[in-house]
Design a protein around this motif. Sequence first.
Motif, short mmCIF file in Angstrom:
data_model
loop_
_atom_site.label_atom_id
_atom_site.label_comp_id
_atom_site.label_asym_id
_atom_site.label_seq_id
_atom_site.Cartn_x
_atom_site.Cartn_y
_atom_site.Cartn_z
N GLU A 18 -2.44 -3.44 -3.96
CA GLU A 18 -3.52 -3.51 -3.13
C GLU A 18 -4.32 -4.75 -3.68
OE1 GLU A 18 -6.03 -2.59 0.27
OE2 GLU A 18 -3.93 -1.88 -0.25
N ARG A 19 -4.59 -4.68 -5.12
CA ARG A 19 -5.37 -5.27 -5.75
C ARG A 19 -4.65 -6.90 -5.87
NH1 ARG A 19 -5.52 -3.43 -11.30
NH2 ARG A 19 -4.51 -1.78 -10.74
N ASP A 50 3.53 0.56 -7.41
CA ASP A 50 2.21 0.98 -7.73
C ASP A 50 1.16 0.59 -6.55
OD1 ASP A 50 -0.52 1.43 -8.47
OD2 ASP A 50 -0.12 0.88 -10.64
N GLU A 51 1.08 1.49 -5.69
CA GLU A 51 0.37 1.02 -4.28
C GLU A 51 -1.03 0.51 -4.64
OE1 GLU A 51 0.07 3.41 -1.11
OE2 GLU A 51 2.33 4.20 -1.03
N GLU A 52 -1.74 1.16 -5.53
CA GLU A 52 -3.27 0.72 -5.75
C GLU A 52 -3.22 -0.56 -6.38
OE1 GLU A 52 -6.60 -0.14 -8.26
OE2 GLU A 52 -4.55 0.55 -8.90
N GLU A 53 -2.05 -0.95 -7.51
CA GLU A 53 -2.05 -2.16 -7.90
C GLU A 53 -1.61 -3.15 -7.09
OE1 GLU A 53 -0.48 -3.64 -12.01
OE2 GLU A 53 1.06 -3.02 -10.87
#
Lengths: 465, 465
Positions: A394-395, A389-392
């Motif tokens: 990132e976080r 999960d790339e977005e996660e």
Amino acid sequence: MFSKSVIDKFNDVVGAEYVLTSKEELLSYSYDSTAGMESMTPELVVKPANTEEVAEVVKVASEEKINIIPRGAGTNLCGGTIPIENSVVVVLTRMDKILEIDEENLTATVEAGVITEELCNRVEAKELLFPPDPGSMSVSTIGGNIAECAGGLRGLKYGVTKDYVMGLEIVLPNGKIIEIGGKTVKNVTGYDLPNLYTGSEGTLGIITKATLELIPAPDTRKTMLAIFDELDDAAETISSIISNKVIPVTLEIMDQVTIKTVEAFAEIGLPTDAEAVLLIEVDGLEEVVERDYKKVIKICEEHNAREVELAKSDEERDELKAARKSSFSALAREKPTTILEDATVPRSNIPAMIKGIREIAERYDLKIGTFGHAGDGNLHPTILADERDEEEMERVHKAVEEIFDLALELDGTLSGEHGIGSAKVGFMTQEIGEDGLQALRDLKYALDPKGLFNPHKLIGADDNE
Amino acid sequence: MFSKSVIDKFNDVVGAEYVLTSKEELLSYSYDSTAGMESMTPELVVKPANTEEVAEVVKVASEEKINIIPRGAGTNLCGGTIPIENSVVVVLTRMDKILEIDEENLTATVEAGVITEELCNRVEAKELLFPPDPGSMSVSTIGGNIAECAGGLRGLKYGVTKDYVMGLEIVLPNGKIIEIGGKTVKNVTGYDLPNLYTGSEGTLGIITKATLELIPAPDTRKTMLAIFDELDDAAETISSIISNKVIPVTLEIMDQVTIKTVEAFAEIGLPTDAEAVLLIEVDGLEEVVERDYKKVIKICEEHNAREVELAKSDEERDELKAARKSSFSALAREKPTTILEDATVPRSNIPAMIKGIREIAERYDLKIGTFGHAGDGNLHPTILADERDEEEMERVHKAVEEIFDLALELDGTLSGEHGIGSAKVGFMTQEIGEDGLQALRDLKYALDPKGLFNPHKLIGADDNE
């Protein structure tokens, strides 16, 4: 893949049987225990049988300008043994002899590949103690523990690996074998190379043998689990115990996220509504332990502990400890990717650090379980995520950066015991500055001018290369 | 003498008041506490007030290619602060502030010029302990203690200076200021520079500030003096105490030569016919001390102690300790030149070492008094001689060489706590080999490429210079 003539040179040194070349075999050495790191398959793996073979391997690699990745069991958590291109992994596990346990001088002399727990068991049978007990001790090697300066649950009272390294045999990057330090408890002959090599993460040569300090085993111990409704109360209890001059051997914290996860996994009756539990063990002489454990219970109660459970038998003690010991594996089951940090602060800043981590978790909408060696300020905030999960992710990366920032703001350090490796190398200057990092690089290239030893770890890539 | 323009540069940094140029003033910095060494008057002495001034002094000296001799109180015993030609002595004694005593984290942060005893007194008032207690602690500075990795009488139980250095501020040879380590008890961010600098004898830069670990002060202590008719019995008592798992804070020996000399000097009622006395102190919690001191007396008696005297008051304790503490000064009164060694062996080899020293004394017809920290194998054989007597000094030098040979044969080290300095630098390769010494030199010149910092000490003169 190296040429046949190069491989033959390694074959000549260690025997073809101990030179791994197949894709399947090499794959096992492309990663270590660190989550979220890119793996890299080495060109070759060699398993020397003794120091002389290690020295010859180093000479061949040096002549051929091949990078050298020293490795024990690969249990480190900082990407410390992940190869880079053009690498030979030098595995020390065949060098697994406990050469001597000297009861008169309280020392053990061992080869680098000895399994930590095996050494601990052997010395405990003689009523002695080798205190460093990293979580991976059932598989980790002494050489790896020294290279990473491993800590563990007994660090608060007994210190970490470097406090027990008296002497080392080292194969230098130039292939020379040196012995430094030894069995004397005092030694000021030359710079303190045993300590320089402890925690050097394989960047300065290969540790092949160690003389370690042992201590008399404690007569007895008492283990307690204290349950708190408020995190602040738990945090203040930690400071209060130490300022009351009780130094427990173990003083561990688990926060609510960790408690819930462990309970869901292990069903051992942990109170999932509690904000924190402390696992506390005192050891030593009967009389002292008797006095200390009562003092600890009183301090916990004064700080509003809901309950303090005292282990009444070895079995009960093992049960209480099981909760803390399974923290990481329980958390790791929750989600596919477990990012385990070990930012460390002075113990008086533990409350601020724990609070800060909770805020960071909220801000980035992440699940972070925090547990660790609260007594010595060494927390393990553990982020549960999914690297697909790339977005996660990132976080996650932003949260990690903020955790580091927070630790440094609170007079802490990037790493208490896991090492820098490749995982944290980008943050080094934040703690030690450009001038500090340059000094480390100057030292590294003084001993390893070709920059072949575990490149890019700890001090990062350098212009010298 | 430097040119006026060079001196003016130093004046500009620290103020003319703190730049010493007169022959008389400079003379005081031409030697240190080491006997039998050639003195050398420096060209200049500067006394900076703070870290920034130290850094500026270093930059001026570096530009002018002037050698830099960092110095505290000059109490070292290895010729560690004797200048060479073309030197400026940088004296840190004006930087004498205790910046913080942090009771929650058990740390003290101090400037390098703080007097050791002053720090000890200040922390003891808070029921804490800074354990390293070198003989010179009433005048020595913390910076000097760190540079030499000083030991002391409490080393057996509590370790030496390096065990208490958590963080350092350092002025590097390039004039940059770095801060390394800090208040966390665990820190693996980079190579262990605090330990590399501890014991580096001023050859890698100037230590300007230190964060030191403190421990809770022991509740109580008991001091004993055990008298032995046979040296062997005393030696075996030492091993027996430790293998019975009592770790005294102090376990000191004085041989007959020392006893006789101290008694002649101090008349405190020491038995001059005894072959050895042991001074033993146990400390800690009431209950433990109670148990330990009885155990110690029993062990002494089992090993044929003629008598074991137990101090019943603080005054009696101080009296017992006075004998050991006056050993060096009493011996030093006997003859004009007192060569104090600190060859150190694993504690199981103490009997062999003591016997060997006696044989060496007989063979070279020299008076050698041996006393020291028997518990950690750190003896101080002290040769009484007259440096005007060339023939005798010839024998002294041969005896010293044989003492070193013997210590190394017995798995020991050239120096346990006094350092190598210029006094023992010629013997380095005997212990660590040519390859070991080369590694030390590589490290030194990596940080100090011009070789200006305390040249010729510890690693000797090098081709790089």
